[in-house]
Write an enzyme that holds these catalytic residues in place. Structure first.
Site, PDB file in Angstrom:
ATOM      1  N   CYS A 159       0.842  -1.194   0.000  1.00  0.00           N
ATOM      2  CA  CYS A 159       0.000   0.000   0.000  1.00  0.00           C
ATOM      3  C   CYS A 159       0.879   1.248   0.000  1.00  0.00           C
ATOM      4  O   CYS A 159       1.697   1.432   0.899  1.00  0.00           O
ATOM      5  CB  CYS A 159      -0.929   0.033   1.206  1.00  0.00           C
ATOM      6  SG  CYS A 159      -1.974   1.505   1.150  1.00  0.00           S
TER       7      CYS A 159
ATOM      8  N   SER B 277     -10.772  -0.414  -9.823  1.00  0.00           N
ATOM      9  CA  SER B 277     -11.341   0.932  -9.991  1.00  0.00           C
ATOM     10  C   SER B 277     -12.393   1.011 -11.093  1.00  0.00           C
ATOM     11  O   SER B 277     -13.176   1.968 -11.115  1.00  0.00           O
ATOM     12  CB  SER B 277     -10.220   1.947 -10.246  1.00  0.00           C
ATOM     13  OG  SER B 277      -9.392   1.523 -11.310  1.00  0.00           O
TER      14      SER B 277
HETATM   15  C1  LIG Z   1     -10.186   3.449  -3.785  1.00  0.00           C
HETATM   16  C2  LIG Z   1      -9.209   2.302  -3.770  1.00  0.00           C
HETATM   17  C3  LIG Z   1      -8.959   1.638  -2.576  1.00  0.00           C
HETATM   18  C4  LIG Z   1      -8.051   0.584  -2.543  1.00  0.00           C
HETATM   19  N1  LIG Z   1      -7.852  -0.079  -1.365  1.00  0.00           N
HETATM   20  C5  LIG Z   1      -7.050  -1.178  -1.346  1.00  0.00           C
HETATM   21  C6  LIG Z   1      -6.906  -1.948  -0.160  1.00  0.00           C
HETATM   22  O1  LIG Z   1      -7.515  -1.676   0.891  1.00  0.00           O
HETATM   23  N2  LIG Z   1      -6.077  -3.027  -0.202  1.00  0.00           N
HETATM   24  C7  LIG Z   1      -5.407  -3.398  -1.334  1.00  0.00           C
HETATM   25  O2  LIG Z   1      -4.674  -4.396  -1.315  1.00  0.00           O
HETATM   26  N3  LIG Z   1      -5.547  -2.699  -2.484  1.00  0.00           N
HETATM   27  C8  LIG Z   1      -6.342  -1.607  -2.510  1.00  0.00           C
HETATM   28  N4  LIG Z   1      -6.510  -0.912  -3.677  1.00  0.00           N
HETATM   29  C9  LIG Z   1      -5.817  -1.373  -4.906  1.00  0.00           C
HETATM   30  C10 LIG Z   1      -6.731  -2.255  -5.764  1.00  0.00           C
HETATM   31  O3  LIG Z   1      -7.084  -3.457  -5.111  1.00  0.00           O
HETATM   32  C11 LIG Z   1      -6.043  -2.623  -7.091  1.00  0.00           C
HETATM   33  O4  LIG Z   1      -4.903  -3.420  -6.807  1.00  0.00           O
HETATM   34  C12 LIG Z   1      -5.611  -1.411  -7.895  1.00  0.00           C
HETATM   35  O5  LIG Z   1      -6.625  -0.429  -7.874  1.00  0.00           O
HETATM   36  C13 LIG Z   1      -5.285  -1.778  -9.357  1.00  0.00           C
HETATM   37  O6  LIG Z   1      -6.403  -2.311  -9.995  1.00  0.00           O
HETATM   38  P1  LIG Z   1      -7.353  -1.428 -10.966  1.00  0.00           P
HETATM   39  O7  LIG Z   1      -6.445  -0.732 -11.928  1.00  0.00           O
HETATM   40  O8  LIG Z   1      -8.281  -2.415 -11.595  1.00  0.00           O
HETATM   41  O9  LIG Z   1      -8.074  -0.445 -10.082  1.00  0.00           O
HETATM   42  C14 LIG Z   1      -7.392   0.171  -3.736  1.00  0.00           C
HETATM   43  C15 LIG Z   1      -7.655   0.841  -4.939  1.00  0.00           C
HETATM   44  C16 LIG Z   1      -8.549   1.896  -4.967  1.00  0.00           C
HETATM   45  C17 LIG Z   1      -8.807   2.592  -6.291  1.00  0.00           C
END
Ligand SMILES: Cc1cc2nc3c(=O)[nH]c(=O)nc-3n(C[C@H](O)[C@H](O)[C@H](O)COP(=O)(O)O)c2cc1C
Length: 270
Positions: A117, A249
Site C-alpha cells: 500500500c 477501480s
Molecule cells: C479506492 C481504492 C482503494 C483501494 N484499497 C485497497 C486496499 O484496501 N487493499 C489493497 O490491497 N488494495 C487496494 N486498492 C488497490 C486495488 O485493489 C487494485 O490493486 C488497484 O486499484 C489496481 O487495480 P485497478 O487498476 O483495476 O483499479 C485500492 C484501490 C482503490 C482505487
C-alpha cells in the site's frame, strides 16, 4: 489450487466488505477480496482521497478499516468465495494480525496480504524493501497459518516482481497478486494529491509483471490487478498467464463491466 469460476474477482478496496455484490448477479463473479484490515482501526486520510486523471484513478484512502477485532465480530456473509486481506504497519503487526485471524481463517478460501500500500507512512511499500526480513516474515506467517491459501500482493516498487515472486514461492506461499497501485502525483484544482495510481495506465505494467512471473513459475497462482476495464483487458491477462483477473477501480466508472466480463468468461472459458 484455488478454483474460481468464472476466473474473475473483485479486488480489495473498491468492493469494500462485499457491498458491491448487492449490485451484481453473483453468478458472474468468481470471488471477492475484502478491503485490507489492520491490527488497529484506521480512519484513513483526510479528503480529497480520490481523483480521476486521463486514463487513471488516483487514491489516497490510507487503509481506512475497522481493525481486525471489529472485522472478526462482523465477518460479511457472502454467497461467493471470499478472500480476506490483511495489512500492517510493521513486521510485528503483520504477525499479530495473522495470529488473531487464525481463529476465523477457515471461513475464507484464502487470505491476501497487502505488502504494497503506497498510502500509509509505515508498513505498506517499505515492508518489502528489506528482502531478508520480508522473507522471514513470510515464513513466520506460513508457520502461523500452515493450511491457509496465502497470497502476497506486491507492487512494482521496493523490489522487482521477479525477486518478490521467488521469495513468495520459496516461503511456501500459494499465490501472488500483481500489481498494487503505483505511487503518483495528481493536481486537483491546484491541490496536490499524492496517492496510488490505478486504472488503464497501470495495465501494461501489470501485464508485464504477470508475464514475467508466469515465465518463472508455471504453477504459481496469479491474480492480475491493474486496469481491467473491458473483456479485452481480461483476456489479455489470461493470455499472459493469470489464473484469475481482478476488477478494481473500473467498479467506480462502469459497474456493469463486472457482469459483462464474468458472462464472457463463463461462456468462453467454462
Ligand atoms: C479506492 C481504492 C482503494 C483501494 N484499497 C485497497 C486496499 O484496501 N487493499 C489493497 O490491497 N488494495 C487496494 N486498492 C488497490 C486495488 O485493489 C487494485 O490493486 C488497484 O486499484 C489496481 O487495480 P485497478 O487498476 O483495476 O483499479 C485500492 C484501490 C482503490 C482505487
Amino acid at each position: 489450487m484455488l478454483e474460481l469460476s468464472p476466473p474473475l474477482v473483485l479486488l480489495s478496496g473498491p468492493t469494500g466488505f462485499g457491498e458491491y455484490l448487492k449490485l451484481v448477479d453473483p453468478k458472474y463473479v468468481g470471488g471477492v477480496i475484502l478491503k485490507t484490515v489492520t491490527l488497529h482501526p484506521k480512519k484513513g486520510n483526510p479528503t480529497p482521497r480520490m481523483a480521476d486523471g486521463d486514463f487513471y484513478v488516483i487514491n489516497r484512502i490510507g487503509l481506512e478499516n475497522p481493525g481486525i477485532h471489529a472485522f472478526i465480530r462482523q465477518i460479511p456473509q457472502l454467497s461467493i468465495p471470499t478472500i480476506a486481506s490483511l495489512g500492517g504497519d510493521s513486521f510485528e503487526e503483520y504477525l499479530e494480525v495473522s495470529r488473531i485471524f487464525k481463529e476465523v481463517s477457515e471461513r475464507f478460501c484464502g487470505v491476501e496480504y497487502n505488502f504494497s500500500c503506497p498510502n500509509v507512512k509505515e508498513g505498506g511499500l517499505s515492508i518489502v524493501e528489506d528482502t531478508n526480513r520480508w522473507k522471514n516474515l513470510l515464513n513466520e506467517i506460513r508457520t502461523i497459518l500452515p493450511n491457509t491459501f496465502l497470497i502476497a500482493k506486491v507492487g512494482i516498487e521496493g523490489v522487482f516482481v521477479e525477486k518478490a515472486a521467488k521469495i513468495v514461492v520459496d516461503s511456501g506461499w500459494n499465490g501472488i497478486t500483481l500489481v498494487n497501485t503505483v505511487r503518483g502525483l495528481h493536481f486537483e484544482r491546484g491541490h496536490m494529491i499524492l496517492g496510488g495510481l490505478s486504472g488503464p495506465l497501470l495495465k501494461p505494467i501489470a501485464l508485464r509483471a504477470v508475464y514475467e512471473v508466469r515465465k518463472m513459475y508455471p504453477d504459481l497462482f496469479i491474480i492480475a490487478s491493474g486496469g481491467v476495464y473491458s473483456v479485452k483487458d481480461a483476456e489479455e491477462f489470461l493470455n499472459v498467464g493469470a489464473n484469475v483477473v481482478g476488477v478494481g477501480s473500473a467498479l467506480f466508472k462502469n459497474p456493469e463491466i463486472v457482469e459483462e466480463i464474468g458472462r464472457y468468461l463463463l461462456e468462453v472459458k467454462g
